[in-house]
Write a protein that holds these residues in place. Structure first.
Motif, PDB file in Angstrom:
ATOM      1  N   ILE A 188      -2.452  -4.115  -0.553  1.00  0.00           N
ATOM      2  CA  ILE A 188      -1.571  -5.107  -1.187  1.00  0.00           C
ATOM      3  C   ILE A 188      -1.205  -4.658  -2.596  1.00  0.00           C
ATOM      4  N   ASN A 189      -2.172  -4.114  -3.331  1.00  0.00           N
ATOM      5  CA  ASN A 189      -1.877  -3.601  -4.664  1.00  0.00           C
ATOM      6  C   ASN A 189      -0.770  -2.551  -4.621  1.00  0.00           C
ATOM      7  N   ASP A 190      -0.757  -1.796  -3.552  1.00  0.00           N
ATOM      8  CA  ASP A 190       0.222  -0.727  -3.413  1.00  0.00           C
ATOM      9  C   ASP A 190       1.592  -1.251  -2.999  1.00  0.00           C
ATOM     10  N   THR A 191       1.623  -2.389  -2.302  1.00  0.00           N
ATOM     11  CA  THR A 191       2.890  -2.832  -1.707  1.00  0.00           C
ATOM     12  C   THR A 191       3.463  -4.119  -2.287  1.00  0.00           C
ATOM     13  N   ILE A 192       2.668  -4.886  -3.029  1.00  0.00           N
ATOM     14  CA  ILE A 192       3.150  -6.189  -3.484  1.00  0.00           C
ATOM     15  C   ILE A 192       4.334  -6.059  -4.437  1.00  0.00           C
ATOM     16  N   MET A 193       4.410  -4.949  -5.179  1.00  0.00           N
ATOM     17  CA  MET A 193       5.494  -4.764  -6.142  1.00  0.00           C
ATOM     18  C   MET A 193       6.773  -4.227  -5.515  1.00  0.00           C
ATOM     19  N   GLN A 194       6.672  -3.684  -4.327  1.00  0.00           N
ATOM     20  CA  GLN A 194       7.820  -2.979  -3.751  1.00  0.00           C
ATOM     21  C   GLN A 194       9.092  -3.822  -3.675  1.00  0.00           C
TER      22      GLN A 194
END
Length: 389
Positions: A95-101
């Protein structure tokens, strides 16, 4: 047997577990009447001076027998709750990797005060994403060092608490430096993902190993869906819902998705603190601290031996290339998807981009749970890994 040359402990002397010059090694059953069962192996005055000069190899060690530290300790086994906690840690990293996308391009353009199709926006988006992964590359060794000396449980709990606080820093950011710092903090705390996998490896056995590690695939696939969904549907809420206009969430348009995510992680922290058990025996933790203080170089020697193993290096390199390919492809898609149509992009809104990411995660979930396990049974690990790469 008894430790030779031992000195009485007192207020002027550091406690044994700190091992300033004393090497404590717990390897067996103590003799009767040895007090608390801690055996202090004291180097001679000459050896102490050599140790202070960095010549740890000059230390003469007497190995004492002591298992009393492990009294009452029992190694935990794999349970659905423990597996759920490890899955949550893996989910947090994804989630840390994708929440900002879904919103990273809007966010960077907002604080740079530039249009989304400006090349400087794309460049800074790359740095914002990259600094998180850079910290994940740098700090796992430090987390592993702490986990070997102080136990898996405290390291995993500290990582979860940090992962719950870092999103709030990001959501309250009002400038690019604040965004960079919050992402670095997030990457630092998610560097303990390797410890989570080590913890899982110590829980499983031959009978449930495949089942246990398959949960990592499932949670990663869920993270590909949950992360973009939270980021896409809750970012800039004042533009979607009138009730958020004139509130804190209009001032900080990216706080809401990070707050929702943070609350989920905090709930996981509470459950983990109440249920997670230690897998590394107390005597092993103390031995690791003492050997680490003595600087024997055993760990670096093991790492050097691994680098000489051609199978290990080939597998590690191929895995790194696959991860790099997936990351580059995903970030390129996110950038192109949000570029305005007149500039050659797709001009997707955050919620639309989140929906696209959800389709990708469904595909990964289906192949990870149903397709690949059957292919492995049919063709074997090596063939499936080679063709999958």
């Amino acid at each position: 047997g008894k430790a030779r040359g031992s000195r009485p402990s007192g207020p002027g002397r550091k406690s044994a577990p700190d091992c300033p010059y004393d090497l404590l090694v717990m390897t067996g059953q103590p003799e009767a009447g040895q007090g608390d069962g801690r055996a202090a192996v004291l180097a001679s005055s000459r050896s102490q001076k050599a140790h202070r000069r960095g010549k740890a190899s000059d230390l003469t060690l007497d190995l004492s027998v002591d298992e009393r530290l492990d009294e009452g300790f029992s190694a935990p086994s794999l349970t659905p709750l423990a597996l759920g906690i490890i899955g949550l840690i893996n989910l947090v990293d994804c989630i840390n990797d994708t929440i900002m996308q879904p919103y990273v391009q809007n966010m960077v353009a907002r604080y740079l005060e530039l249009p989304k199709d400006d090349p400087r926006v794309a460049s800074d988006v790359g740095f914002v994403v990259g600094v998180y992964h850079l910290c994940e590359v740098i700090f796992p060794f430090l987390w592993g060092y702490w986990a070997d000396r102080y136990g898996r449980r405290p390291v995993l709990l500290v990582g979860l608490v940090g992962s719950a606080c870092a999103p709030l820093m990001l959501g309250l950011s009002t400038s690019m430096p604040m965004i960079y710092i919050s992402r670095m903090v997030d990457g630092f705390f998610c560097g303990n993902l390797g410890v989570a996998k080590t913890y899982l490896g110590e829980l499983v056995d031959r009978s449930n190993e495949a089942y246990g590690f398959s949960v990592l695939v499932v949670t990663y696939a869920l993270g590909l869906a949950v992360g973009p969904s939270i980021g896409g549907f809750f970012a800039e809420p004042a533009k979607s819902w009138d009730s958020f206009r004139g509130t804190l969430f209009e001032t900080y348009p990216y706080l809401l998705p990070n707050l929702v995510y943070s609350l989920v992680v905090w709930a996981g922290c509470v459950v983990a603190a109440l249920t997670l058990r230690e897998t590394l025996p107390p005597s092993q933790r103390l031995r690791n601290r003492c050997l680490g203080t003595a600087g024997t170089g055993t760990e670096w020697s093991e790492i050097r031996n691994l680098t000489k193993n051609s199978s290990f290096m080939i597998t590690t390199t191929s895995y790194a290339l696959q991860v790099a390919y997936f990351t580059v492809w995903l970030q390129n898609f996110v950038l192109v998807a949000q570029v305005p149509a007149e500039s050659g992009g797709y001009d997707l809104r955050p919620s639309e981009l989140a929906s696209c990411q959800n389709m990708s995660s469904i595909g990964l979930l289906l192949t990870g749970v149903w397709v690949y396990p059957r292919l492995v049974d049919w063709l074997g690990d090596h063939s499936v890994y080679s063709w999958g790469g």
